[in-house]
Design a protein around this motif. Sequence first.
Motif, mmCIF file in Angstrom:
data_model
loop_
_atom_site.group_PDB
_atom_site.id
_atom_site.type_symbol
_atom_site.label_atom_id
_atom_site.label_comp_id
_atom_site.label_asym_id
_atom_site.label_seq_id
_atom_site.Cartn_x
_atom_site.Cartn_y
_atom_site.Cartn_z
ATOM 1 N N THR A 4 0.972 -0.847 -0.143
ATOM 2 C CA THR A 4 -0.177 -0.225 0.272
ATOM 3 C C THR A 4 0.966 1.310 0.394
ATOM 4 O OG1 THR A 4 0.043 0.313 2.555
ATOM 5 C CG2 THR A 4 -1.811 -1.216 1.243
ATOM 6 N N VAL A 5 0.466 2.478 -0.183
ATOM 7 C CA VAL A 5 1.331 3.377 0.065
ATOM 8 C C VAL A 5 2.135 3.562 1.709
ATOM 9 C CG1 VAL A 5 -0.393 4.823 -1.605
ATOM 10 C CG2 VAL A 5 -0.652 4.961 0.559
ATOM 11 N N PHE A 6 1.186 3.253 1.954
ATOM 12 C CA PHE A 6 2.631 2.712 3.653
ATOM 13 C C PHE A 6 3.533 1.693 4.108
ATOM 14 C CE2 PHE A 6 -2.087 4.694 4.234
ATOM 15 C CZ PHE A 6 -1.062 5.786 4.862
ATOM 16 N N THR A 7 3.516 1.026 3.083
ATOM 17 C CA THR A 7 4.578 0.676 2.562
ATOM 18 C C THR A 7 5.877 0.676 3.138
ATOM 19 O OG1 THR A 7 3.147 -1.433 1.628
ATOM 20 C CG2 THR A 7 4.941 -2.043 1.475
ATOM 21 N N PRO A 8 5.708 1.614 1.896
ATOM 22 C CA PRO A 8 7.813 2.382 1.781
ATOM 23 C C PRO A 8 7.703 2.563 3.531
ATOM 24 C CG PRO A 8 6.690 2.683 -0.008
ATOM 25 C CD PRO A 8 5.365 1.642 0.903
ATOM 26 N N ALA A 9 7.019 3.126 4.383
ATOM 27 C CA ALA A 9 7.520 3.955 5.413
ATOM 28 C C ALA A 9 7.147 3.111 6.698
ATOM 29 C CB ALA A 9 5.963 4.724 6.017
ATOM 30 N N ILE A 10 6.821 1.889 6.625
ATOM 31 C CA ILE A 10 6.175 0.431 7.807
ATOM 32 C C ILE A 10 7.486 0.232 7.512
ATOM 33 C CG2 ILE A 10 5.279 -1.327 8.116
ATOM 34 C CD1 ILE A 10 2.721 -0.312 7.290
ATOM 35 N N GLU A 11 8.181 -0.296 6.101
ATOM 36 C CA GLU A 11 9.332 -1.087 5.580
ATOM 37 C C GLU A 11 10.970 -0.552 6.520
ATOM 38 O OE1 GLU A 11 9.772 -4.683 5.294
ATOM 39 O OE2 GLU A 11 7.458 -4.511 5.044
ATOM 40 N N GLY A 12 10.708 0.734 6.275
ATOM 41 C CA GLY A 12 11.320 1.416 6.650
ATOM 42 C C GLY A 12 11.982 1.749 7.965
ATOM 43 N N MET A 13 11.296 2.032 8.935
ATOM 44 C CA MET A 13 11.154 2.127 9.670
ATOM 45 C C MET A 13 11.649 0.621 11.147
ATOM 46 S SD MET A 13 7.684 4.302 11.680
ATOM 47 C CE MET A 13 5.871 3.436 10.283
#
Length: 207
Positions: A4-13
């Motif tokens: 989803t559009v939030f996946t990059p942030a979730i993975e990055g964290m």
Amino acid sequence: MEETVFTPAIEGMKHMKSDHGEILTKPFLDACKTLLPILDKFGASMAVVKSDISGNISRLDSKYNENPTRFNYLYALVQAEVETNTAKNSSSCTNGLLWLTRAMDFLVELFRNLYQHQDWSMQQACNDSYSKTLKKWHGWIASSSFTVAIKLVPDRKKFMDVIASKGDTYVDMDKFCESFSPVLVQIHKFLVKIIFMFFFSFIQTRK
């Protein structure tokens, strides 16, 4: 699992902290950057917020790139300015980190509202988030401008349709908020200590 559009942030964290729990500069800034495309979907209503976030990310990123080893940890950017007595400057990384964190507070609260109150309109979600975060730091002019901008937010359904994907957007929205919120709390606690240090130093100087 579908992204989803939030996946990059979730993975990055997942890579944002060292083994000792210290926030790493580049992963933190990269996670913040992943939210900029989402802000684009709000149109003109979030243009000021995006500009503010982007500007502060660039300020911190530029300082980090001067010496990636020295500034590997986020707080090192602030500590370097404390040592040179430049942390209080309006153009400092300390000030940039403070306002970046406040803006992120707003976004986390907004996405939390959208997840927890799925019957709320976008304006309602934005107004509530603003009143709980940025509003107390804004003067009358900034507050009035923000209030006007919120009136331009897109219809909630249209917004959700635009950011929709094959993955569960709401689930990832919640994951993002739950993961990123503690990081912001940690940064705020650190900045409060810095402010206290300045205050104590000022009192000692006047004695």
